[in-house]
Design an enzyme around this catalytic site. Sequence first.
Site, PDB file in Angstrom:
ATOM      1  N   ASP A   1       0.992  -0.983   0.083  1.00  0.00           N
ATOM      2  CA  ASP A   1       0.154   0.056  -0.038  1.00  0.00           C
ATOM      3  C   ASP A   1       0.638   1.198   0.070  1.00  0.00           C
ATOM      4  O   ASP A   1       1.882   1.178  -0.425  1.00  0.00           O
ATOM      5  CB  ASP A   1      -0.919   0.126   1.033  1.00  0.00           C
ATOM      6  CG  ASP A   1      -2.230   0.775   0.899  1.00  0.00           C
ATOM      7  OD1 ASP A   1      -2.442   1.791   0.931  1.00  0.00           O
ATOM      8  OD2 ASP A   1      -3.124  -0.151   0.936  1.00  0.00           O
TER       9      ASP A   1
ATOM     10  N   HIS B   1      -3.639   6.155   3.267  1.00  0.00           N
ATOM     11  CA  HIS B   1      -4.449   5.073   2.740  1.00  0.00           C
ATOM     12  C   HIS B   1      -3.822   3.677   3.358  1.00  0.00           C
ATOM     13  O   HIS B   1      -4.780   2.917   3.917  1.00  0.00           O
ATOM     14  CB  HIS B   1      -4.317   4.929   1.031  1.00  0.00           C
ATOM     15  CG  HIS B   1      -5.376   3.663   0.543  1.00  0.00           C
ATOM     16  ND1 HIS B   1      -5.033   2.489   0.580  1.00  0.00           N
ATOM     17  CD2 HIS B   1      -6.525   3.912   0.144  1.00  0.00           C
ATOM     18  CE1 HIS B   1      -5.836   1.723  -0.123  1.00  0.00           C
ATOM     19  NE2 HIS B   1      -7.073   2.919  -0.379  1.00  0.00           N
TER      20      HIS B   1
ATOM     21  N   SER C   1     -11.398  -1.089  -0.955  1.00  0.00           N
ATOM     22  CA  SER C   1     -10.411  -0.833  -0.008  1.00  0.00           C
ATOM     23  C   SER C   1     -10.392  -1.238   1.269  1.00  0.00           C
ATOM     24  O   SER C   1      -9.629  -1.598   2.006  1.00  0.00           O
ATOM     25  CB  SER C   1      -9.556   0.357  -0.336  1.00  0.00           C
ATOM     26  OG  SER C   1      -8.791   0.796  -1.243  1.00  0.00           O
TER      27      SER C   1
END
Length: 506
Positions: free
Chosen positions: A152, A190, A386
């Site tokens: 990520d 994220h 996600s």
Amino acid sequence: MVKHFGRWISTLLIGLSLIGPIAPIDSAPPANLHPYLADLAAHTPEALVSVIVQKTGTGPAVEAQVRALGGQIVAELDIIHGFAAILPAGQTIALAHTPGVRAVSYNAPMAETACGDCTTTGKLANTYIKSIRANQVWSRLQGQGIGVAVVDSGVNWQADLYTTMGQNRVVANVGFHNGYNATTFDAYSHGSHVAGIIGGNGRSSDGAYVGVAPQASIINVKVSDDLQSGAGTALSVVQGLQWILQNKALYNIRVVNLSLNSAVAESYHTSAIDAAVEVLWFNGIVVVAAAGNSGMGADYPPANDPFIITVGAVEDKGTASISDDAVAVFSTYGTTSAGYAKPELVAPGRNIVSLMGNSGQGLPAAHPGNVVSYNGSAYFRMSGTSMAAPMVSGAVALLLQDEPQLTPDQVKYRLMATANKSWGGYTSAKAGAGILDIAAAVAGSTTQSANTGTQASRLLWSGAQPVTWSSVNWNSVNWNSVNWNSVNWNSVNWNSVNWNSTYWGP
């Protein structure tokens, strides 16, 4: 950089061949090895275990042997003429046979597998934990000892990722990107959010926002440029996946989470990312990917790969009951160009509160209204597949803690067989086997395998050491012929990837 990828792979593989572990002198457990360690070596040889080693003499030879066996020294214990180390359980026999070793004992407090409800549920605010029934197995299982790789935008170290004893559960950090912020920390936010869903323990929120496997180990594999909307490239992702394969034993990496999608549709037979995730899958690592947020359509790697677990999103409406759940309007579904239905199952993915990276950059700066304050600590709210994928990754960690012998295909079958279809919004086209049900998966007993007879990526047929299909056991026990050299990397198209599996719409 791309044109040098083949040389880069060859260099790494040659380097690895020079530092391989020393073969044990004897496979039988010696008397100076704790019986519990001997049992772990026999049944879960790849699991990382914490040990205390006592020496008979001086000098660095024993410590050097630990490193040669794929372990690491974590503390010197001069008072007992020894040291503490972490290494794969299967290598403890060889260590105990090493000249100069008086005893190898189990560091029990650091590797306890029974939890006794050490993460409280009394103040739990994340309703998704209850809707997927993770809290119902926490009294026994919280992911201890299982490594989950988060591929990520990086992971920021923060209180929710430390144990109550102050040990950082982000046990490894590695980066494969050339953009802004060359560290492995997360300036985009994220990756930290994903890591929190997988393994946050809620320390900063007094137990309000807890992840699915709150004692799992997190392996931070950063593949993105923080200034380009969290974007990476297929090359950086594949480099990260190769590192995971090379280090899976050292960190007991059993699960990989990919909350990202390629920016272009592509057949799994020609996608470099799909080929890489299959190599991991065939080597015993469960790969979980977000389906994407484009609605109908299912040909974006890695979500289109038929072997791995692709996860769609449901809206849990902020309730623990799934009776009112519905597939999120953004959640990608459909049949791939190769004829495989995606996703395999769904999990909550709307308004999920989890960890935040840097508040002044990336997503929190772009969406300040999504910052959630709790007792002086800041969390972040996001939606998308996600957020659904790491719930499944955390579930896999819990299941593998309970049954470490399960293969990826058996894990996939178990999760699909126990998924819940009893909710009003269920349709197989959009939700696959149904909503993730962790308690049912852990209570299940089937060891059947998914993917039997599924054709592997054609890129694996034409590399330096192509797969010999006559040697393949479709029960996913004998995939020894599948390695990084099985793939013809020179024939792939290195397209970009992005985090379009995060949703900011209404």
